[in-house]
Design a protein around this motif. Structure first.
Motif, PDB file in Angstrom:
ATOM      1  N   MET A   1      52.651  40.093  38.875  1.00 20.72           N
ATOM      2  CA  MET A   1      52.473  38.807  38.238  1.00 20.72           C
ATOM      3  C   MET A   1      50.987  38.600  37.941  1.00 20.72           C
ATOM      4  SD  MET A   1      53.119  35.011  39.736  1.00 20.72           S
ATOM      5  CE  MET A   1      54.725  34.555  39.170  1.00 20.72           C
ATOM      6  N   SER A   2      50.681  38.319  36.694  1.00 17.34           N
ATOM      7  CA  SER A   2      49.304  38.124  36.274  1.00 17.34           C
ATOM      8  C   SER A   2      48.897  36.666  36.461  1.00 17.34           C
ATOM      9  CB  SER A   2      49.146  38.520  34.805  1.00 17.34           C
ATOM     10  OG  SER A   2      47.851  38.217  34.372  1.00 17.34           O
ATOM     11  N   THR A   3      47.684  36.467  36.959  1.00 21.49           N
ATOM     12  CA  THR A   3      47.158  35.115  37.104  1.00 21.49           C
ATOM     13  C   THR A   3      46.107  34.821  36.039  1.00 21.49           C
ATOM     14  OG1 THR A   3      45.489  35.877  38.657  1.00 21.49           O
ATOM     15  CG2 THR A   3      47.576  35.078  39.585  1.00 21.49           C
ATOM     16  N   ARG A   4      45.934  35.743  35.101  1.00 19.51           N
ATOM     17  CA  ARG A   4      44.949  35.553  34.044  1.00 19.51           C
ATOM     18  C   ARG A   4      45.394  34.445  33.100  1.00 19.51           C
ATOM     19  NH1 ARG A   4      42.389  40.025  29.897  1.00 19.51           N
ATOM     20  NH2 ARG A   4      40.800  38.634  29.114  1.00 19.51           N
ATOM     21  N   GLU A   5      44.489  33.523  32.852  1.00 22.62           N
ATOM     22  CA  GLU A   5      44.751  32.418  31.925  1.00 22.62           C
ATOM     23  C   GLU A   5      44.976  32.975  30.527  1.00 22.62           C
ATOM     24  OE1 GLU A   5      42.115  28.764  30.180  1.00 22.62           O
ATOM     25  OE2 GLU A   5      41.835  29.313  32.278  1.00 22.62           O
TER      26      GLU A   5
END
Length: 150
Positions: A1-5
């Motif tokens: 899961m990516s947390t990049r905005e």
């Protein structure tokens, strides 16, 4: 899961400045070099301030010094081409302004890159911080995200 905005869209910005990419902007990999994006940011902000009558680069007693920068890259841009730099103001402080910017290919709605820089406004002669002049506040109000969110 990516947390990049995720990348910003054009709807997130209140002003756009078009810039033609130049041959010299490309690097050995065939796209605009990362440091050039900061030049695009600086050009868009200062062009806006000059057009609004806030900045006189030759004679102003108050000038903005960059004290913080950041850029995130999502997809490349290259020469030849036209980019549009989206501009908004994230925060207006006593002597500082946080400019938030994004680079869009002319036909794209999603940013190829986005970032910010912070100007601290100083007396040109002493380089000491000063209160942001009213002419700047008036020029920046239409770009202030907090003022324009509905």
């Amino acid at each position: 899961m990516s947390t990049r905005e995720p990348a910003a869209t054009r709807a997130d910005f209140f002003h756009f400045h078009a810039i033609e990419t130049r041959w010299m902007d490309n690097d050995a990999y065939g796209h605009v070099n990362n440091v050039t994006y900061y030049s695009y940011f600086d050009t868009a902000v200062n062009h806006y301030l000059i057009a609004q009558g806030a900045l006189d680069i030759a004679r102003a007693d108050v000038i903005g010094l960059v004290v913080e920068t950041q850029c995130r890259y999502f997809s490349p841009v290259a020469f030849p081409g036209t980019i549009e730099v989206g501009l908004r103001v994230g925060k207006i402080g006593t002597s500082s302004v946080r400019y938030e910017l994004a680079i869009f290919r002319k036909s794209d709605d999603v940013a190829a890159a986005q970032g910010h820089f912070v100007h601290v406004y100083v007396d040109r002669a002493s380089n000491r911080p000063v209160a942001l002049p009213d002419v700047y506040r008036r020029a920046l109000q239409p770009l202030h995200a907090a003022e324009n969110s509905n």
